[in-house]
Design a protein around this motif. Structure first.
Motif, PDB file in Angstrom:
ATOM      1  N   GLY A   1     -15.732  65.066 -18.242  1.00 36.14           N
ATOM      2  CA  GLY A   1     -16.899  65.239 -17.393  1.00 36.14           C
ATOM      3  C   GLY A   1     -18.194  65.391 -18.156  1.00 36.14           C
ATOM      4  O   GLY A   1     -18.229  65.342 -19.379  1.00 36.14           O
ATOM      5  N   ILE A   2     -19.242  65.590 -17.375  1.00 34.94           N
ATOM      6  CA  ILE A   2     -20.602  65.641 -17.891  1.00 34.94           C
ATOM      7  C   ILE A   2     -21.308  66.833 -17.272  1.00 34.94           C
ATOM      8  O   ILE A   2     -21.140  67.111 -16.085  1.00 34.94           O
ATOM      9  N   CYS A   3     -22.110  67.526 -18.062  1.00 35.20           N
ATOM     10  CA  CYS A   3     -22.977  68.574 -17.536  1.00 35.20           C
ATOM     11  C   CYS A   3     -24.406  68.164 -17.850  1.00 35.20           C
ATOM     12  O   CYS A   3     -24.735  67.852 -18.995  1.00 35.20           O
ATOM     13  N   SER A   4     -25.243  68.134 -16.820  1.00 34.07           N
ATOM     14  CA  SER A   4     -26.640  67.731 -16.971  1.00 34.07           C
ATOM     15  C   SER A   4     -27.545  68.676 -16.210  1.00 34.07           C
ATOM     16  O   SER A   4     -27.097  69.401 -15.326  1.00 34.07           O
ATOM     17  N   PHE A   5     -28.819  68.648 -16.532  1.00 31.42           N
ATOM     18  CA  PHE A   5     -29.826  69.418 -15.807  1.00 31.42           C
ATOM     19  C   PHE A   5     -30.748  68.458 -15.067  1.00 31.42           C
ATOM     20  O   PHE A   5     -31.201  67.463 -15.641  1.00 31.42           O
ATOM     21  N   PHE A   6     -31.005  68.771 -13.801  1.00 29.16           N
ATOM     22  CA  PHE A   6     -31.905  67.984 -12.963  1.00 29.16           C
ATOM     23  C   PHE A   6     -32.893  68.916 -12.283  1.00 29.16           C
ATOM     24  O   PHE A   6     -32.605  70.100 -12.077  1.00 29.16           O
ATOM     25  N   ALA A   7     -34.046  68.397 -11.893  1.00 24.32           N
ATOM     26  CA  ALA A   7     -35.085  69.198 -11.241  1.00 24.32           C
ATOM     27  C   ALA A   7     -34.745  69.523  -9.793  1.00 24.32           C
ATOM     28  O   ALA A   7     -35.297  70.466  -9.228  1.00 24.32           O
ATOM     29  N   VAL A   8     -33.842  68.766  -9.199  1.00 21.98           N
ATOM     30  CA  VAL A   8     -33.496  68.950  -7.793  1.00 21.98           C
ATOM     31  C   VAL A   8     -32.001  69.245  -7.655  1.00 21.98           C
ATOM     32  O   VAL A   8     -31.197  68.813  -8.483  1.00 21.98           O
ATOM     33  N   PRO A   9     -31.615  69.985  -6.596  1.00 26.25           N
ATOM     34  CA  PRO A   9     -30.190  70.220  -6.373  1.00 26.25           C
ATOM     35  C   PRO A   9     -29.515  68.940  -5.875  1.00 26.25           C
ATOM     36  O   PRO A   9     -30.141  68.122  -5.208  1.00 26.25           O
ATOM     37  N   LEU A  10     -28.263  68.781  -6.228  1.00 31.11           N
ATOM     38  CA  LEU A  10     -27.489  67.622  -5.795  1.00 31.11           C
ATOM     39  C   LEU A  10     -26.286  68.117  -5.000  1.00 31.11           C
ATOM     40  O   LEU A  10     -25.715  69.165  -5.314  1.00 31.11           O
ATOM     41  N   GLU A  11     -25.916  67.364  -4.001  1.00 33.01           N
ATOM     42  CA  GLU A  11     -24.853  67.760  -3.081  1.00 33.01           C
ATOM     43  C   GLU A  11     -23.468  67.557  -3.708  1.00 33.01           C
ATOM     44  O   GLU A  11     -23.120  66.436  -4.089  1.00 33.01           O
ATOM     45  N   PRO A  12     -22.668  68.629  -3.819  1.00 39.34           N
ATOM     46  CA  PRO A  12     -21.298  68.459  -4.310  1.00 39.34           C
ATOM     47  C   PRO A  12     -20.546  67.429  -3.470  1.00 39.34           C
ATOM     48  O   PRO A  12     -20.679  67.380  -2.248  1.00 39.34           O
ATOM     49  N   GLY A  13     -19.816  66.582  -4.157  1.00 38.72           N
ATOM     50  CA  GLY A  13     -19.072  65.511  -3.502  1.00 38.72           C
ATOM     51  C   GLY A  13     -19.809  64.191  -3.466  1.00 38.72           C
ATOM     52  O   GLY A  13     -19.201  63.142  -3.251  1.00 38.72           O
ATOM     53  N   ALA A  14     -21.124  64.213  -3.685  1.00 42.54           N
ATOM     54  CA  ALA A  14     -21.909  62.980  -3.651  1.00 42.54           C
ATOM     55  C   ALA A  14     -21.456  62.042  -4.768  1.00 42.54           C
ATOM     56  O   ALA A  14     -21.257  62.462  -5.909  1.00 42.54           O
ATOM     57  N   VAL A  15     -21.304  60.769  -4.442  1.00 45.30           N
ATOM     58  CA  VAL A  15     -20.924  59.757  -5.429  1.00 45.30           C
ATOM     59  C   VAL A  15     -22.195  59.262  -6.102  1.00 45.30           C
ATOM     60  O   VAL A  15     -23.192  58.958  -5.431  1.00 45.30           O
TER      61      VAL A  15
END
Length: 106
Positions: A37-51
């Protein structure tokens, strides 16, 4: 205690994420990567399960969001990428080589 079974390579590479359901893109940075897997930082939250589609070091990978948790001024995001895709792309090897070559340039 670290419960991970795979070695993780820490880095700070740019990553472009595209959510496949709506085409929304987010730029972020890769914190670490392993064969699982990958761990990244983004400025916005992302929905778990999103492809999602990820673009890192000129490679394109597909996966899904496992978690997206607030962390300081960003969202620490875990992304599961199909292990076969990680293996076939050699991205962990590319990241490791990038880290080694960058260290030599300092």
């Amino acid at each position: 205690m670290d419960r991970r079974f795979k070695q993780r390579f820490t880095t700070d590479l740019p990553v472009l994420l595209t959510q496949l359901d709506d085409g929304v893109t987010s730029s972020g940075h890769l914190e670490d990567i392993s064969d699982s897997g990958i761990c990244s930082f983004f400025a916005v939250p992302l929905e778990p399960g999103a492809v999602v589609k990820l673009e890192i070091l000129g490679l394109t990978l597909y996966g899904h969001i496992v978690y997206s948790n607030p962390y300081e001024d960003a969202y620490r995001t875990g992304i599961f990428v199909e292990p076969a895709l990680l293996d076939s792309s050699n991205i962990t090897e590319l990241v490791q080589n990038y880290i080694i070559s960058s260290a030599g340039r300092r």
